[in-house]
Write a protein that holds these residues in place. Structure first.
Motif, short mmCIF file in Angstrom:
data_model
loop_
_atom_site.label_atom_id
_atom_site.label_comp_id
_atom_site.label_asym_id
_atom_site.label_seq_id
_atom_site.Cartn_x
_atom_site.Cartn_y
_atom_site.Cartn_z
N ILE A 117 0.85 -1.19 0.00
CA ILE A 117 0.00 0.00 0.00
C ILE A 117 0.89 1.24 0.00
O ILE A 117 1.77 1.38 0.84
N THR A 118 0.66 2.13 -0.96
CA THR A 118 1.46 3.35 -1.02
C THR A 118 0.79 4.52 -0.32
O THR A 118 1.47 5.39 0.20
N GLU A 119 -0.56 4.55 -0.33
CA GLU A 119 -1.25 5.69 0.24
C GLU A 119 -2.66 5.29 0.66
O GLU A 119 -3.34 4.54 -0.02
N ILE A 120 -3.06 5.82 1.80
CA ILE A 120 -4.45 5.69 2.27
C ILE A 120 -4.92 7.10 2.58
O ILE A 120 -4.28 7.84 3.30
N ARG A 121 -6.06 7.47 1.97
CA ARG A 121 -6.56 8.83 2.19
C ARG A 121 -8.08 8.87 2.07
O ARG A 121 -8.70 7.99 1.47
N THR A 122 -8.65 9.92 2.62
CA THR A 122 -10.09 10.15 2.55
C THR A 122 -10.36 11.12 1.41
O THR A 122 -9.72 12.17 1.33
N VAL A 123 -11.29 10.76 0.53
CA VAL A 123 -11.61 11.59 -0.63
C VAL A 123 -13.12 11.80 -0.72
O VAL A 123 -13.90 10.99 -0.22
N GLN A 124 -13.50 12.90 -1.36
CA GLN A 124 -14.91 13.17 -1.67
C GLN A 124 -15.20 12.54 -3.03
O GLN A 124 -14.51 12.82 -4.00
N ALA A 140 -15.06 8.75 1.16
CA ALA A 140 -14.62 7.36 1.07
C ALA A 140 -13.16 7.29 1.50
O ALA A 140 -12.36 8.18 1.20
N LEU A 141 -12.82 6.24 2.20
CA LEU A 141 -11.43 5.95 2.54
C LEU A 141 -10.90 5.01 1.46
O LEU A 141 -11.42 3.91 1.28
N THR A 142 -9.90 5.47 0.73
CA THR A 142 -9.36 4.69 -0.39
C THR A 142 -7.91 4.36 -0.14
O THR A 142 -7.22 5.04 0.63
N ALA A 143 -7.45 3.32 -0.80
CA ALA A 143 -6.05 2.91 -0.71
C ALA A 143 -5.50 2.79 -2.12
O ALA A 143 -6.20 2.38 -3.05
N LEU A 154 -12.30 1.24 0.85
CA LEU A 154 -12.28 0.56 2.14
C LEU A 154 -13.52 0.87 2.97
O LEU A 154 -14.20 -0.04 3.44
N LEU A 155 -13.80 2.14 3.17
CA LEU A 155 -14.94 2.59 3.97
C LEU A 155 -15.62 3.76 3.28
O LEU A 155 -14.97 4.52 2.57
N THR A 156 -16.91 3.91 3.52
CA THR A 156 -17.63 5.11 3.07
C THR A 156 -18.47 5.62 4.23
O THR A 156 -18.81 4.86 5.15
N ASP A 157 -18.83 6.88 4.16
CA ASP A 157 -19.66 7.44 5.22
C ASP A 157 -21.14 7.15 5.01
O ASP A 157 -21.97 7.58 5.80
N HIS A 158 -21.48 6.40 3.97
CA HIS A 158 -22.86 6.01 3.71
C HIS A 158 -23.05 4.49 3.69
O HIS A 158 -24.03 3.99 3.15
N ASN A 159 -22.12 3.74 4.28
CA ASN A 159 -22.32 2.30 4.34
C ASN A 159 -23.05 1.95 5.63
O ASN A 159 -23.42 2.82 6.42
N ALA A 160 -23.28 0.67 5.87
CA ALA A 160 -24.09 0.24 7.01
C ALA A 160 -23.46 0.54 8.36
O ALA A 160 -24.14 0.53 9.37
N ASP A 161 -22.16 0.82 8.38
CA ASP A 161 -21.50 1.13 9.64
C ASP A 161 -21.54 2.60 10.00
O ASP A 161 -21.50 2.96 11.17
N PHE A 162 -21.59 3.48 9.00
CA PHE A 162 -21.41 4.90 9.27
C PHE A 162 -22.53 5.80 8.77
O PHE A 162 -22.39 7.02 8.81
N LEU A 163 -23.64 5.26 8.28
CA LEU A 163 -24.74 6.10 7.82
C LEU A 163 -25.26 6.93 8.99
O LEU A 163 -25.59 6.40 10.05
N SER A 164 -25.29 8.24 8.84
CA SER A 164 -25.72 9.20 9.86
C SER A 164 -24.78 9.23 11.06
O SER A 164 -25.17 9.65 12.14
N ARG A 165 -23.55 8.75 10.91
CA ARG A 165 -22.56 8.77 11.98
C ARG A 165 -21.23 9.31 11.42
O ARG A 165 -20.26 8.59 11.34
N GLY A 166 -21.22 10.58 11.06
CA GLY A 166 -20.06 11.18 10.44
C GLY A 166 -18.83 11.19 11.32
O GLY A 166 -17.71 10.97 10.86
N GLU A 167 -19.01 11.44 12.62
CA GLU A 167 -17.87 11.46 13.53
C GLU A 167 -17.23 10.08 13.65
O GLU A 167 -16.01 9.96 13.74
N ALA A 168 -18.05 9.04 13.65
CA ALA A 168 -17.52 7.68 13.74
C ALA A 168 -16.72 7.34 12.48
O ALA A 168 -15.68 6.67 12.56
#
Length: 188
Positions: A117-124, A140-143, A154-168
C-alpha cells in the motif's frame, strides 16, 4: 447516582488506579481487529436475519414432528444458511493488524500487506448508499497500491456502519490511516 457496573467507566477507573496492569486477552497486537464498531444498520440487518432464522428453525421442528424428514432437512439447511449470512454481515468491514489490511465483504475477503500500500486517504466522491446501486456524494477511505494499482474502497460514510454517523467515520478513517503510517514505516 452513577451505575459503573453498566458502563465502561469501571474498567477505565481500574486502569487509572494502576490496578488494571494485566494484559487483556484482546490486546494481542498480532490479531486482526476492526478499528471501529459495527454500525446500527449492520447490526439491525443481522438481527432481522437471526429472527427470521429462529422462525425457520421453529418451522423445521414442526416439519420434523410431522414426519417429513427431507422437508425438515431442507428447512434446517436454509436456516443455517440464513444464520451464516447474518454472521458474515456482522463480520464485513475493514480489519487491520501489523501484517496488513484486510477488507472483508459478504462473499470475499482480501488481505493486503502494508508494504503493498502506497497511500491511504479520505476523498470526496460518489459512494453507494448502504451498498445499494444508488450513489450519493460522500466521503470514502481509499487505498492506492504499488504501481498505481487501484484497490477497492475501504470505507464510506454512507455504508451500514457509518450512515448518519459522520464522527464515527472520521475516527475510523483516522485510525486506519494511523495504522498505515505506523506499519508502512516499519520494515518487515
Amino acid at each position: 447516582m452513577p451505575l459503573p457496573f453498566l458502563t465502561a467507566d469501571r474498567a477505565l477507573d481500574a486502569h487509572e488506579d494502576g490496578a488494571g496492569d494485566d494484559v487483556l486477552a484482546h490486546a494481542d497486537p498480532d490479531r486482526w481487529r476492526r478499528p471501529y464498531r459495527p454500525g446500527p444498520w449492520r447490526v439491525a440487518g443481522a438481527a432481522v436475519l437471526l429472527l427470521l432464522a429462529a422462525f425457520m428453525l421453529f418451522a423445521t421442528m414442526i416439519i420434523a414432528f410431522a414426519g417429513t424428514w427431507t422437508g425438515a432437512l431442507v428447512c434446517l439447511a436454509a436456516a443455517l444458511g440464513v444464520i451464516g449470512s447474518a454472521l458474515r454481515i456482522l463480520r464485513t468491514g475493514v480489519w487491520v493488524s501489523p501484517s496488513g489490511l484486510r477488507r472483508v465483504s459478504f462473499l470475499r475477503t482480501r488481505s493486503i500487506a502494508w508494504d503493498e500500500i502506497t497511500e491511504i486517504r479520505t476523498v470526496q466522491q460518489p459512494v453507494r448508499w448502504l451498498g445499494l446501486p444508488r450513489t450519493v456524494q460522500g466521503q470514502a477511505l481509499t487505498a492506492a497500491g504499488r504501481g498505481g494499482a487501484e484497490l477497492p474502497v475501504l470505507l464510506t460514510d454512507h455504508n451500514a456502519d457509518f450512515l448518519s454517523r459522520g464522527e464515527a467515520f472520521d475516527r475510523a478513517a483516522d485510525t486506519v490511516e494511523a495504522w498505515a503510517e505506523e506499519y508502512r514505516a516499519v520494515p518487515a
